[in-house]
Design an enzyme around this catalytic site. Structure first.
Site, PDB file in Angstrom:
ATOM      1  N   GLU A 113      30.907 -39.325 -22.812  1.00 50.06           N
ATOM      2  CA  GLU A 113      31.262 -39.093 -24.220  1.00 50.06           C
ATOM      3  C   GLU A 113      31.584 -37.615 -24.435  1.00 50.06           C
ATOM      4  O   GLU A 113      31.329 -36.780 -23.556  1.00 50.06           O
ATOM      5  CB  GLU A 113      30.116 -39.547 -25.139  1.00 50.06           C
ATOM      6  CG  GLU A 113      29.981 -41.067 -25.194  1.00 50.06           C
ATOM      7  CD  GLU A 113      28.834 -41.569 -26.042  1.00 50.06           C
ATOM      8  OE1 GLU A 113      28.167 -40.759 -26.701  1.00 50.06           O
ATOM      9  OE2 GLU A 113      28.603 -42.787 -26.029  1.00 50.06           O
ATOM     10  N   HIS A 241      31.898 -38.572 -37.628  1.00 51.10           N
ATOM     11  CA  HIS A 241      32.369 -39.208 -36.388  1.00 51.10           C
ATOM     12  C   HIS A 241      33.878 -39.328 -36.481  1.00 51.10           C
ATOM     13  O   HIS A 241      34.408 -39.766 -37.513  1.00 51.10           O
ATOM     14  CB  HIS A 241      31.720 -40.584 -36.208  1.00 51.10           C
ATOM     15  CG  HIS A 241      31.837 -41.088 -34.804  1.00 51.10           C
ATOM     16  ND1 HIS A 241      33.033 -41.469 -34.257  1.00 51.10           N
ATOM     17  CD2 HIS A 241      30.908 -41.238 -33.826  1.00 51.10           C
ATOM     18  CE1 HIS A 241      32.831 -41.854 -33.001  1.00 51.10           C
ATOM     19  NE2 HIS A 241      31.544 -41.714 -32.716  1.00 51.10           N
ATOM     20  N   ARG A 287      32.542 -33.451 -30.904  1.00 50.50           N
ATOM     21  CA  ARG A 287      32.922 -34.261 -32.056  1.00 50.50           C
ATOM     22  C   ARG A 287      33.484 -33.479 -33.242  1.00 50.50           C
ATOM     23  O   ARG A 287      34.402 -33.917 -33.915  1.00 50.50           O
ATOM     24  CB  ARG A 287      31.667 -34.971 -32.523  1.00 50.50           C
ATOM     25  CG  ARG A 287      31.840 -36.385 -32.751  1.00 50.50           C
ATOM     26  CD  ARG A 287      30.510 -37.012 -32.939  1.00 50.50           C
ATOM     27  NE  ARG A 287      30.211 -37.873 -31.816  1.00 50.50           N
ATOM     28  CZ  ARG A 287      29.133 -38.613 -31.749  1.00 50.50           C
ATOM     29  NH1 ARG A 287      28.236 -38.566 -32.707  1.00 50.50           N
ATOM     30  NH2 ARG A 287      28.940 -39.390 -30.720  1.00 50.50           N
ATOM     31  N   HIS A 348      28.461 -39.388 -40.319  1.00 54.97           N
ATOM     32  CA  HIS A 348      27.784 -40.148 -39.262  1.00 54.97           C
ATOM     33  C   HIS A 348      26.327 -39.729 -39.046  1.00 54.97           C
ATOM     34  O   HIS A 348      25.465 -40.579 -38.866  1.00 54.97           O
ATOM     35  CB  HIS A 348      28.585 -39.945 -37.975  1.00 54.97           C
ATOM     36  CG  HIS A 348      28.083 -40.689 -36.791  1.00 54.97           C
ATOM     37  ND1 HIS A 348      28.007 -42.064 -36.754  1.00 54.97           N
ATOM     38  CD2 HIS A 348      27.625 -40.258 -35.574  1.00 54.97           C
ATOM     39  CE1 HIS A 348      27.554 -42.449 -35.569  1.00 54.97           C
ATOM     40  NE2 HIS A 348      27.286 -41.371 -34.845  1.00 54.97           N
ATOM     41  N   ARG A 383      25.520 -31.927 -33.099  1.00 54.52           N
ATOM     42  CA  ARG A 383      24.806 -32.730 -32.098  1.00 54.52           C
ATOM     43  C   ARG A 383      25.745 -33.213 -30.997  1.00 54.52           C
ATOM     44  O   ARG A 383      26.848 -33.704 -31.264  1.00 54.52           O
ATOM     45  CB  ARG A 383      24.182 -33.955 -32.771  1.00 54.52           C
ATOM     46  CG  ARG A 383      23.609 -34.958 -31.802  1.00 54.52           C
ATOM     47  CD  ARG A 383      22.908 -36.073 -32.517  1.00 54.52           C
ATOM     48  NE  ARG A 383      23.819 -36.945 -33.224  1.00 54.52           N
ATOM     49  CZ  ARG A 383      24.338 -38.072 -32.716  1.00 54.52           C
ATOM     50  NH1 ARG A 383      24.059 -38.443 -31.480  1.00 54.52           N
ATOM     51  NH2 ARG A 383      25.127 -38.820 -33.449  1.00 54.52           N
TER      52      ARG A 383
HETATM   53  P1  FAD Z   1      16.751 -45.291 -38.213  1.00 52.43           P
HETATM   54  O1  FAD Z   1      17.057 -46.043 -36.993  1.00 52.43           O
HETATM   55  O2  FAD Z   1      17.832 -45.128 -39.196  1.00 52.43           O
HETATM   56  O3  FAD Z   1      15.514 -45.994 -38.922  1.00 52.43           O
HETATM   57  C1  FAD Z   1      15.088 -45.563 -40.189  1.00 52.43           C
HETATM   58  C2  FAD Z   1      14.111 -46.571 -40.724  1.00 52.43           C
HETATM   59  O4  FAD Z   1      13.465 -46.053 -41.885  1.00 52.43           O
HETATM   60  C3  FAD Z   1      14.738 -47.880 -41.162  1.00 52.43           C
HETATM   61  O5  FAD Z   1      13.890 -48.915 -40.757  1.00 52.43           O
HETATM   62  C4  FAD Z   1      14.755 -47.785 -42.691  1.00 52.43           C
HETATM   63  O6  FAD Z   1      14.738 -49.018 -43.350  1.00 52.43           O
HETATM   64  C5  FAD Z   1      13.461 -47.031 -42.906  1.00 52.43           C
HETATM   65  N1  FAD Z   1      13.352 -46.320 -44.179  1.00 52.43           N
HETATM   66  C6  FAD Z   1      14.163 -45.357 -44.676  1.00 52.43           C
HETATM   67  N2  FAD Z   1      13.697 -44.927 -45.855  1.00 52.43           N
HETATM   68  C7  FAD Z   1      12.569 -45.624 -46.110  1.00 52.43           C
HETATM   69  C8  FAD Z   1      11.641 -45.654 -47.179  1.00 52.43           C
HETATM   70  N3  FAD Z   1      11.772 -44.878 -48.258  1.00 52.43           N
HETATM   71  N4  FAD Z   1      10.595 -46.510 -47.115  1.00 52.43           N
HETATM   72  C9  FAD Z   1      10.448 -47.342 -46.061  1.00 52.43           C
HETATM   73  N5  FAD Z   1      11.302 -47.371 -45.021  1.00 52.43           N
HETATM   74  C10 FAD Z   1      12.342 -46.521 -45.046  1.00 52.43           C
HETATM   75  N6  FAD Z   1      22.961 -42.046 -31.518  1.00 52.43           N
HETATM   76  C11 FAD Z   1      22.935 -41.989 -30.172  1.00 52.43           C
HETATM   77  O7  FAD Z   1      22.177 -41.204 -29.594  1.00 52.43           O
HETATM   78  N7  FAD Z   1      23.725 -42.816 -29.445  1.00 52.43           N
HETATM   79  C12 FAD Z   1      24.570 -43.710 -30.016  1.00 52.43           C
HETATM   80  O8  FAD Z   1      25.255 -44.446 -29.328  1.00 52.43           O
HETATM   81  C13 FAD Z   1      24.627 -43.756 -31.429  1.00 52.43           C
HETATM   82  N8  FAD Z   1      25.487 -44.598 -32.057  1.00 52.43           N
HETATM   83  C14 FAD Z   1      25.441 -44.694 -33.417  1.00 52.43           C
HETATM   84  C15 FAD Z   1      26.259 -45.624 -34.056  1.00 52.43           C
HETATM   85  C16 FAD Z   1      26.169 -45.789 -35.431  1.00 52.43           C
HETATM   86  C17 FAD Z   1      27.054 -46.796 -36.118  1.00 52.43           C
HETATM   87  C18 FAD Z   1      25.260 -45.017 -36.183  1.00 52.43           C
HETATM   88  C19 FAD Z   1      25.136 -45.191 -37.654  1.00 52.43           C
HETATM   89  C20 FAD Z   1      24.480 -44.067 -35.552  1.00 52.43           C
HETATM   90  C21 FAD Z   1      24.560 -43.898 -34.171  1.00 52.43           C
HETATM   91  N9  FAD Z   1      23.775 -42.963 -33.514  1.00 52.43           N
HETATM   92  C22 FAD Z   1      23.769 -42.915 -32.150  1.00 52.43           C
HETATM   93  C23 FAD Z   1      22.767 -42.200 -34.239  1.00 52.43           C
HETATM   94  C24 FAD Z   1      21.422 -42.907 -34.059  1.00 52.43           C
HETATM   95  O9  FAD Z   1      21.617 -44.294 -34.080  1.00 52.43           O
HETATM   96  C25 FAD Z   1      20.417 -42.548 -35.137  1.00 52.43           C
HETATM   97  O10 FAD Z   1      20.371 -41.169 -35.319  1.00 52.43           O
HETATM   98  C26 FAD Z   1      19.047 -43.043 -34.736  1.00 52.43           C
HETATM   99  O11 FAD Z   1      19.092 -44.420 -34.505  1.00 52.43           O
HETATM  100  C27 FAD Z   1      18.030 -42.717 -35.806  1.00 52.43           C
HETATM  101  O12 FAD Z   1      16.840 -43.380 -35.499  1.00 52.43           O
HETATM  102  P2  FAD Z   1      15.620 -43.251 -36.507  1.00 52.43           P
HETATM  103  O13 FAD Z   1      14.536 -44.090 -35.953  1.00 52.43           O
HETATM  104  O14 FAD Z   1      15.359 -41.831 -36.764  1.00 52.43           O
HETATM  105  O15 FAD Z   1      16.169 -43.844 -37.878  1.00 52.43           O
HETATM  106  C1  SIN Z   2      29.254 -43.445 -30.454  1.00 51.40           C
HETATM  107  O1  SIN Z   2      29.037 -44.464 -29.810  1.00 51.40           O
HETATM  108  O2  SIN Z   2      30.352 -42.889 -30.516  1.00 51.40           O
HETATM  109  C2  SIN Z   2      28.128 -42.834 -31.214  1.00 51.40           C
HETATM  110  C3  SIN Z   2      27.355 -42.003 -30.305  1.00 51.40           C
HETATM  111  C4  SIN Z   2      26.492 -41.051 -31.073  1.00 51.40           C
HETATM  112  O3  SIN Z   2      26.459 -41.037 -32.286  1.00 51.40           O
HETATM  113  O4  SIN Z   2      25.853 -40.253 -30.388  1.00 51.40           O
END
Ligand code: FAD
Ligand code: SIN
Length: 550
Positions: A113, A241, A287, A348, A383
């Site tokens: 990537e 993104h 990015r 993103h 990032r």
């Molecule tokens: P999240 O996975 O967003 O979880 C947050 C949780 O908190 C959820 O369960 C939500 O319901 C809960 N929550 C929020 N507010 C409250 C509240 N007030 N009360 C109770 N619950 C609450 N990163 C990579 O490294 N590689 C990738 O390939 C990649 N692809 C991506 C593709 C997409 C489409 C997106 C959107 C992001 C991508 N990212 C990727 C970024 C990455 O997915 C996220 O940064 C990461 O998953 C965040 O994880 P987290 O556990 O911090 O939060």
């Molecule tokens: C992607 O698959 O392009 C998302 C990867 C990332 O957010 O790090």
């Protein structure tokens, strides 16, 4: 109702779940999550997890790539920890049962990537996040020490603020004892008391009109921590993104960067490949550079989208490697093996957030943060792709290490926390105002605080968002809380934090590009932008982290 637990985890994405699974062997864990358990940014992750697992790769190389993408603002110690602990955490996912894609030799099939100098992205085809989320949830459900509360939304963190005590007469730190939480189905508000509270609420992409983030991403964690007096940093660095599907009903569906890593090429609608004009790594530049290049091409041509072309690649391999993207595009009548995909950038990822040290401790005692909500220092001004899932894994484990010791030595008595007081509030009839305010904030942020900024635009956004935020606050004070009102209030706060940080930075660096200061000014070095709500908090914070050069 009053619940008491050792660890309160707010959020059930990769950060919250991986913390819970580690901590549950040392105490009771309550996970609250505001929608269905799996609904999270994690669930939509496509590309994968960056990690040094190939014998040809090295920690130094991953560290170097991360620092380079971060444009001078990464904290080196945090990056070293991220990279060096990464492989252990990835192996742990494998032990939990995550089935990453492998090559015929049974080694990880490593993707490439933007910004990476090596193939180092461990993935489960193009649904890595879903695979990780489901596996962790399964393990969580089976653990006797973990209880998950679905459709429970945290409203605010419990701190001295709720005791009516004189804050300034307290010790150097505020303390967090849990959270007020709304049970959305029953519309009751509960007190969850915990020795340690872990914010794992993810990002806030919903503050923008176009975003890859699902509807849960409303920045609740940052907003709650800010209201509670925690220090927040680097909110100006919002990652856009470069490639999301351009279609009115596609909801900014992500076309993974891994598609470009697989050989996808960006072209104008006239068919001209433009990325080589912008960066030596062309389509695989970091990015921020690709998103700005697309923005600039669109402004030049007046077109609504550019094209991501994979038609020169092997169709069978494409379908195998990217089944979800292939299917999703087909739903919108694009066969990616035959015609180029129309794409545009969308908000993103939030690189900034609640400031933590390497143990995930925030500036509030008993409050930890990990995952996208946190600012650990690993991402700097931009990032590196696929470092986010990795950060969540590594720092959730750090939080586990520290918080387990913290609760062992926990000697503070829980104070008498009053029940939620909604006297004088009523069920307002003007609910339509909530959706209007949300739309207005999202449009303002998209138009004035997007990929290219200027003082004029930022000031305009600041004035307008302030007005809306004040109106929301008035409405909130006299209305029975609901999930959508909680989220709206948080979105307004997050918008204000982004704008405030953006106005503080008088240079262009990484994801923050402003036409008023187009240079990345390494002479007048600007470190992290810190925002604090309490008047003495910044000094307290600086006193407590004297070794960090802020
Ligand atoms: P999240 O996975 O967003 O979880 C947050 C949780 O908190 C959820 O369960 C939500 O319901 C809960 N929550 C929020 N507010 C409250 C509240 N007030 N009360 C109770 N619950 C609450 N990163 C990579 O490294 N590689 C990738 O390939 C990649 N692809 C991506 C593709 C997409 C489409 C997106 C959107 C992001 C991508 N990212 C990727 C970024 C990455 O997915 C996220 O940064 C990461 O998953 C965040 O994880 P987290 O556990 O911090 O939060
Ligand atoms: C992607 O698959 O392009 C998302 C990867 C990332 O957010 O790090």
């Amino acid at each position: 109702m009053l619940y008491q637990t050792d660890f309160l985890v707010i959020g059930s994405g990769i950060a919250g779940l991986s913390f819970a699974l580690a901590a549950a062997n040392c105490g009771t864990v309550a996970i609250i999550t505001k929608k269905e358990q799996a609904e999270s940014n994690t669930n939509y992750a496509q590309g994968g997890i960056a990690s040094v697992v190939a014998p040809t790769d090295s920690f130094d190389s991953h560290i170097e790539d991360t620092l380079k993408a971060g444009a001078g603002l990464c904290h080196r110690d945090a990056v070293q920890l991220l990279v060096q602990e990464g492989p252990r955490r990835v192996q742990e996912l494998v032990r939990f049962g995550v089935e990453f894609t492998r090559n015929p030799q049974n080694q990880f099939d490593l993707g490439r990537e933007g910004g990476h100098s090596q193939n180092r992205i461990v993935h489960a085809r193009d649904f890595t996040g879903k695979m990780v989320e489901n596996t962790l949830l399964e393990a969580t459900r089976m653990h006797p020490n973990i209880q998950i509360f679905e459709n429970y939304i945290a409203i605010d963190l419990l701190t001295e603020h709720h005791l009516g005590a004189e804050i300034e007469s307290q010790t150097d730190f505020y303390t967090c004892w849990g959270a007020y939480v709304l049970n959305e189905e029953k519309r009751d508000i509960h007190r969850f008391l915990a020795k340690a509270t872990i914010l794992a609420t993810g990002g806030g992409g919903q503050v923008y009109l176009h975003t890859t983030n699902p509807s849960i991403a409303t920045g609740d964690g940052v907003a709650m921590a800010y209201r509670a007096g925690a220090v927040i940093a680097n909110m100006e660095f919002i990652q856009f993104h470069p490639t999301t599907l351009f279609h009115p009903s596609a909801n900014s569906f992500l076309i993974s960067e891994a598609v470009r890593g697989f050989g996808g090429l960006l072209r104008t609608q006239k068919g001209e490949r433009f990325m080589p004009r912008y960066h030596e790594l062309a389509e695989l530049a970091p990015r921020d550079i690709v998103a700005r290049a697309i923005d600039s091409e669109l402004k030049k041509s007046g077109d609504e989208y550019v094209l991501l072309d994979v038609t020169h690649l092997d169709a069978k391999q494409l379908r195998e490697r990217f089944p979800r993207i292939y299917e999703q595009c087909l739903k919108f009548n694009f066969d990616i093996t035959r015609e180029p995909i129309p794409v545009v950038p969308a908000a993103h990822y939030a690189c900034g957030g609640v400031v933590t040290n390497l143990n995930g401790q925030t500036t509030i005692r008993g409050l930890y943060a990990c995952g996208e909500v946190a600012h650990t220092g690993v991402h700097g001004a931009n990032r590196l792709a696929s470092n986010s899932l990795l950060e969540a894994l590594v720092f959730a484990y750090q939080v586990y290490g520290h918080s387990v010791e913290y609760i062992k030595n926990f000697s503070i008595q829980f104070p008498e926390i009053p029940s939620w007081n909604d006297e004088g509030t009523f069920n307002h009839e003007e609910w339509v105002l909530v959706s209007h305010d949300k739309a207005e904030i999202q449009e303002l942020m998209w138009d004035y605080v997007g990929i290219v900024r200027s003082n004029l635009r930022l000031e305009r956004a600041r004035r307008r968002v302030e007005l809306i935020a004040n109106e929301i606050e008035q409405f909130y004070k006299k209305t029975k809380v609901t999930a959508s009102l909680i989220e709206l209030r948080n979105l307004a706060s997050v918008a204000q934090l982004i704008i405030t940080s953006a106005l503080q930075r008088t240079e262009s660096r990484g994801l923050h590009y402003t036409t008023d200061y187009p240079q990345c000014d390494d002479k007048n070095w600007q470190r992290d932008t810190l925002i604090v709500s309490g008047k003495n908090e910044k000094q307290r914070f600086l006193n407590s982290y004297p070794d960090i050069d802020w």
